[in-house]
Write a protein that holds these residues in place. Structure first.
Motif, PDB file in Angstrom:
ATOM      1  N   SER A  24      25.639  54.638  76.616  1.00 22.02           N
ATOM      2  CA  SER A  24      24.403  55.304  76.202  1.00 22.02           C
ATOM      3  C   SER A  24      23.378  54.598  75.254  1.00 22.02           C
ATOM      4  N   GLY A  25      23.790  53.482  74.554  1.00 24.96           N
ATOM      5  CA  GLY A  25      22.850  52.936  73.731  1.00 24.96           C
ATOM      6  C   GLY A  25      22.875  53.601  72.257  1.00 24.96           C
ATOM      7  N   ALA A  73      29.502  42.055  69.075  1.00 21.07           N
ATOM      8  CA  ALA A  73      28.002  41.684  69.378  1.00 21.07           C
ATOM      9  C   ALA A  73      26.894  42.352  68.985  1.00 21.07           C
ATOM     10  N   GLU A  74      27.062  43.462  68.735  1.00 24.70           N
ATOM     11  CA  GLU A  74      26.065  44.664  68.279  1.00 24.70           C
ATOM     12  C   GLU A  74      25.685  44.296  66.694  1.00 24.70           C
ATOM     13  N   GLY A  75      26.733  43.625  66.059  1.00 23.30           N
ATOM     14  CA  GLY A  75      26.424  43.424  64.666  1.00 23.30           C
ATOM     15  C   GLY A  75      27.448  44.182  63.836  1.00 23.30           C
ATOM     16  N   ALA A  76      28.445  44.620  64.353  1.00 26.95           N
ATOM     17  CA  ALA A  76      29.424  45.655  63.599  1.00 26.95           C
ATOM     18  C   ALA A  76      29.964  44.854  62.341  1.00 26.95           C
ATOM     19  N   LEU A 134      21.331  62.209  67.618  1.00 31.79           N
ATOM     20  CA  LEU A 134      21.691  61.025  66.718  1.00 31.79           C
ATOM     21  C   LEU A 134      20.673  60.214  67.014  1.00 31.79           C
ATOM     22  N   THR A 135      20.258  59.804  68.139  1.00 30.48           N
ATOM     23  CA  THR A 135      19.132  58.512  68.237  1.00 30.48           C
ATOM     24  C   THR A 135      17.781  59.039  68.231  1.00 30.48           C
ATOM     25  N   SER A 136      17.385  60.186  68.247  1.00 36.83           N
ATOM     26  CA  SER A 136      16.106  60.597  68.126  1.00 36.83           C
ATOM     27  C   SER A 136      15.373  60.517  66.870  1.00 36.83           C
ATOM     28  N   VAL A 189      24.401  54.314  65.238  1.00 40.71           N
ATOM     29  CA  VAL A 189      25.575  54.652  64.404  1.00 40.71           C
ATOM     30  C   VAL A 189      25.527  53.380  63.429  1.00 40.71           C
ATOM     31  N   LEU A 190      25.527  52.307  63.764  1.00 35.72           N
ATOM     32  CA  LEU A 190      25.409  51.167  62.718  1.00 35.72           C
ATOM     33  C   LEU A 190      24.367  51.290  61.660  1.00 35.72           C
ATOM     34  N   LYS A 191      23.172  51.793  61.982  1.00 29.65           N
ATOM     35  CA  LYS A 191      21.861  52.224  61.150  1.00 29.65           C
ATOM     36  C   LYS A 191      22.524  53.027  60.128  1.00 29.65           C
ATOM     37  N   PHE A 192      23.360  54.079  60.602  1.00 32.50           N
ATOM     38  CA  PHE A 192      23.985  54.836  59.502  1.00 32.50           C
ATOM     39  C   PHE A 192      25.070  54.266  58.667  1.00 32.50           C
TER      40      PHE A 192
END
Length: 366
Positions: A127-128, A167-170, A93-95, A133-136
């Protein structure tokens, strides 16, 4: 994952393992989310038998099947899900080099795994993976967007994650979906707002976003059945914070909620029960023609919870305005109250007593 389970554990609509099985009057069991989506689309037949259903079908929780599924999950070895798979899914997902199809598969599997596994939800946030996820969630692909929102909703179920996700911008992403997403995405986005608002500090943060409450109110107008219900639920969750009540009133929520209540969306009376606590809310309700008749309908036909909020709202308005009190008596509210004296619900009894006293003595303060 679903291939490990008996077919009876799968929803006939989604073909996925049921997390909240409910029984229709036809005798068949479905996952609540799937059958609710079917009903919200306007269908009034059983998806299996095609037999007609009542206008407002009753969904009865299938506790026995839910317990069986839960127990089976605990004792059944996960042969197709090796321990390393969640980490592999997160990495895919993150790669940056992962193909889009692989990312979609990862989102889908992680959404399924995190639905019941709270430890995995915590590991995923640690895990960061949240920024990915927010990008998607920002994706223009509606399929990617919906899967990402489903995963984000699951992550928000843990109280420890709620403040961190904000805080992450959700919130900013979710509010955008409320405005421009597909119907299914908008419904999930509103549910995420409800979930995040469980934490008190988030109620103020969400309400302070310039378009958060206006977007929910617009969804009450333009959304379909499921979207309206989830938007009303989200408003109820955030309007326990006083400042948000005034924001909702300023956005014109009161007449919209009264209209939806008249059309059968009982969740609207819960929101009105919060908005009536402030002067601005009472004044707006007084302006709506037929407000008393709608509230009387709730007392006659509503669920126990609806009657509770209906009594409370009526009492607040009758205490506030002598003319409203007169109209309530004219509509036969005292007689309706007499018919509710056998109710065992403690809050109903308390609100009932207060309303009868108000109507009998006309203690208006307006």
């Amino acid at each position: 994952m679903s291939t490990q389970f008996p077919d009876d554990f799968k929803c006939p609509i989604s073909l996925e393992i049921m997390s909240d099985p409910v029984i229709l009057s036809s005798g068949h069991t479905f996952d609540r989310v799937s059958i609710q989506r079917w009903l919200d689309s306007g269908h009034r037949t059983c998806p299996i038998t095609k037999l007609p259903l009542p206008e407002h079908p009753c969904l009865i929780p299938n506790h026995a099947l839910r317990s069986l599924i839960s127990n089976y999950t605990l004792v059944s070895p996960s042969k197709s899900q090796p321990c390393s798979q969640p980490q592999t899914l997160v990495s895919a997902l993150t790669s940056p080099s992962s193909p889009i199809g692989t990312k979609l598969d990862s989102l889908t599997h992680l959404a399924g795994l995190t639905k019941r596994d709270s430890s995995l939800r915590r590991k995923l946030t640690e895990s960061g993976a949240v920024p990915a996820v927010l990008k998607f969630v920002d994706s223009e692909d509606p399929v990617l967007q919906e899967k990402a929102l489903s995963l984000l909703l699951n992550l928000s179920l843990d109280d420890d994650n709620k403040v961190g996700l904000v805080a992450e911008g959700a919130v900013n992403r979710v509010v955008k979906i409320l405005r421009v997403g597909s119907p299914d995405c908008r419904a999930i986005a509103a549910t995420i707002i409800t979930s995040l608002a469980v934490v008190e500090v988030n109620k103020a943060t969400i309400g302070a976003y310039p378009d958060a409450i206006p977007a929910l109110v617009r969804l009450l107008i333009a959304g379909k059945g499921r979207e309206k219900k989830e938007a009303a639920t989200a408003l109820y969750a955030i309007c326990s914070f006083t400042d948000n009540r005034r924001r909702a009133i300023d956005c014109g929520a009161v007449p919209i909620l009264i209209n939806l209540l008249d059309l059968g969306l009982e969740r609207a009376i819960e929101v009105l029960g919060l908005l009536v606590k402030c002067k601005e809310g009472r004044e707006e309700m007084m302006k709506v023609n037929g407000c008393v008749k709608v509230l009387v309908k709730v007392l006659k036909n509503g669920s126990s919870r609806g009657v509770q909020y209906g009594l409370f709202t009526l009492n607040c308005l009758c205490n506030y305005s002598e003319s409203f009190c007169f109209e309530a008596r004219k509509q036969g509210v005292l007689g309706i109250c007499m018919g509710l004296v056998e109710e065992e619900n403690e809050k109903i009894q308390r609100y009932l007593s207060n309303l009868v006293q108000t109507l009998s003595g006309n203690h208006a303060i307006g």
